[in-house]
Design a protein around this motif. Sequence first.
Motif, PDB file in Angstrom:
ATOM      1  N   ALA A 226       8.057  10.252   4.921  1.00 40.31           N
ATOM      2  CA  ALA A 226       7.865  11.542   4.267  1.00 40.31           C
ATOM      3  C   ALA A 226       6.573  11.554   3.461  1.00 40.31           C
ATOM      4  O   ALA A 226       5.866  12.559   3.401  1.00 40.31           O
ATOM      5  CB  ALA A 226       9.063  11.855   3.375  1.00 40.31           C
ATOM      6  N   LEU A 227       6.246  10.429   2.846  1.00 37.04           N
ATOM      7  CA  LEU A 227       4.982  10.283   2.121  1.00 37.04           C
ATOM      8  C   LEU A 227       4.008   9.532   3.009  1.00 37.04           C
ATOM      9  O   LEU A 227       4.138   8.314   3.200  1.00 37.04           O
ATOM     10  CB  LEU A 227       5.189   9.524   0.805  1.00 37.04           C
ATOM     11  CG  LEU A 227       3.920   9.210  -0.005  1.00 37.04           C
ATOM     12  CD1 LEU A 227       3.244  10.496  -0.456  1.00 37.04           C
ATOM     13  CD2 LEU A 227       4.237   8.318  -1.202  1.00 37.04           C
ATOM     14  N   VAL A 228       3.044  10.261   3.600  1.00 37.90           N
ATOM     15  CA  VAL A 228       2.120   9.614   4.524  1.00 37.90           C
ATOM     16  C   VAL A 228       0.959   8.941   3.793  1.00 37.90           C
ATOM     17  O   VAL A 228       0.179   8.214   4.401  1.00 37.90           O
ATOM     18  CB  VAL A 228       1.566  10.604   5.577  1.00 37.90           C
ATOM     19  CG1 VAL A 228       2.692  11.099   6.456  1.00 37.90           C
ATOM     20  CG2 VAL A 228       0.819  11.759   4.921  1.00 37.90           C
ATOM     21  N   GLU A 229       0.838   9.170   2.472  1.00 41.09           N
ATOM     22  CA  GLU A 229      -0.234   8.524   1.715  1.00 41.09           C
ATOM     23  C   GLU A 229       0.202   7.112   1.327  1.00 41.09           C
ATOM     24  O   GLU A 229       0.216   6.725   0.163  1.00 41.09           O
ATOM     25  CB  GLU A 229      -0.580   9.354   0.480  1.00 41.09           C
ATOM     26  CG  GLU A 229      -1.078  10.751   0.801  1.00 41.09           C
ATOM     27  CD  GLU A 229      -2.365  10.760   1.609  1.00 41.09           C
ATOM     28  OE1 GLU A 229      -3.018   9.696   1.727  1.00 41.09           O
ATOM     29  OE2 GLU A 229      -2.725  11.819   2.133  1.00 41.09           O
ATOM     30  N   THR A 230       0.562   6.329   2.340  1.00 38.65           N
ATOM     31  CA  THR A 230       1.094   4.996   2.071  1.00 38.65           C
ATOM     32  C   THR A 230       0.008   4.005   1.659  1.00 38.65           C
ATOM     33  O   THR A 230       0.320   2.959   1.099  1.00 38.65           O
ATOM     34  CB  THR A 230       1.841   4.452   3.299  1.00 38.65           C
ATOM     35  OG1 THR A 230       1.026   4.612   4.453  1.00 38.65           O
ATOM     36  CG2 THR A 230       3.139   5.197   3.506  1.00 38.65           C
ATOM     37  N   THR A 231      -1.247   4.325   1.947  1.00 37.36           N
ATOM     38  CA  THR A 231      -2.326   3.453   1.478  1.00 37.36           C
ATOM     39  C   THR A 231      -2.345   3.423  -0.046  1.00 37.36           C
ATOM     40  O   THR A 231      -2.377   2.344  -0.661  1.00 37.36           O
ATOM     41  CB  THR A 231      -3.679   3.933   2.022  1.00 37.36           C
ATOM     42  OG1 THR A 231      -3.645   3.933   3.449  1.00 37.36           O
ATOM     43  CG2 THR A 231      -4.800   3.025   1.549  1.00 37.36           C
ATOM     44  N   ALA A 232      -2.312   4.596  -0.663  1.00 36.93           N
ATOM     45  CA  ALA A 232      -2.260   4.663  -2.126  1.00 36.93           C
ATOM     46  C   ALA A 232      -0.955   4.083  -2.650  1.00 36.93           C
ATOM     47  O   ALA A 232      -0.937   3.387  -3.685  1.00 36.93           O
ATOM     48  CB  ALA A 232      -2.417   6.106  -2.584  1.00 36.93           C
TER      49      ALA A 232
END
Length: 493
Positions: A430-436
């Motif tokens: 659901a949260l695609v900003e997994t890099t951050a």
Amino acid sequence: MKYILAIDAGTTSNRAILFDENAHVVSVAQKAFKQYFPHPGWVEQDPSEILSTTIGVVAEALAKAQIDKKDVVSIGITNQRETTILWDKHTGRAVAPAIVWQCRRTADRAEAVKKAGYGDVVREKTGLEVDAYFSATKIAYILDTVPGAREKAERGDILFGTVDSFLLYHLTGGVHATDMSNASRTMLFNIRTLDWDPELLEIFDVPRACLPEVMPTAANFGKTLPSHFGLEIPIAGMIGDQQSALFGEQCFDVGEVKSTFGTGAFILMNTGHKPVYSHYGLLSSYAWDIGEGPVYAMEGSIFACGSIIEWLREDLKVIESAEETEALARSVEGENPVVFVPAFTGLGTPYWDAEARGTVFGISRSTGRAHLVKASLDAIALMTADVIDAMEKDLKDGHDRILVDGGVSQNDYLLEVLADIIGREVHRPALVETTALGAAFMAGLGCGLYTDLSDIKKRASEARIIKPSGEDYRDLRRRWHRAVDVTVTRHID
């Protein structure tokens, strides 16, 4: 409630994302910065703009959150890797533009190292192929082209860093350090001894005095100057962006695979506490160390992904927004005759051909923009499938799913094609900003907010699962590989 601030220093923009201790996004700020292309194949950035946009987005994210800044317990930094900056130790000013990881200006230097017979040495010590993609040849180029730079670097008056190191130096007022994940992408760091390697420094002609201290990914990297954000905030995590995405996707077990679809696409597999050396053009890098010893990753690098969409929008102007691409791709009925090999700056895994350039096959008078858009999205899926095939050949094993993240992963058409080509599920959190998120988790471990990996697993977000539909893409793969065979100038058996 405690908070962690993640700095995601990307290739085309910088972001600051404030997470609460339960890994929920509280606020986000983002600012793009300019890319410079002074010659074909060259890519530069302005280090001062990288720094100013970083400070700006952090301040904006903190202001948006309307929290007591004293409740921010740590900062984690994740960054575009390999991009090379050299700066004056005394003034902090860069001595030249940043040379971006995509830049091919030092391809001849890399080729000379290979012709001198050092390819096996570099591969054994670093897990990398000799290529201009990595930092070593970029460092030497700046030292040799900026008057007096080499002499100053040998005295330690000019310093080298990837973007994480450059930001840390300025945010803390002088800490010159990096983490092992970023160090492992320079082509100068020995992933077995976990230190800068004297033989590699000699091969690439880089002085030891200009290099940063190398630390674990979760560590005490110093505190921000009060003048930046109004108080001192500990920086307790630093990790390269692709390793950070692997961590943020919670690929903690050996064999788990993720692909980040950003400016480029990078597929990583957790290989555990020992590096795995590839016979099929994959790289081996240091992934992280959270106090339990080194964890390594096998990686496939695809140089063009989001940059393809940007090219379609900004240069060809066949689309106005990335969101259009899905509907356009679906509008093509039947088999698409167009095959596109997007080798804008060469081809990465498994071909490693710096001289390859983009090619389009199957154009006729009836070819329209939808055909090119569909071929572009198909190319991303096909390149990803090639990397996964190479991984499975090396490990003689497969995995029943792949986790995806990054902005381009929002495209459902792309993920459906990928699921069918590789014949396994694709999971998008659901949260695609997994890099951050990975940087936030790392900083949380570094400052003691989280105790261990099981503590982090409690904070996983739900994923959308795309299952294979059974559509047959074998003919497309055959046509793709024929197109690649024409495009590449040399081959890997």
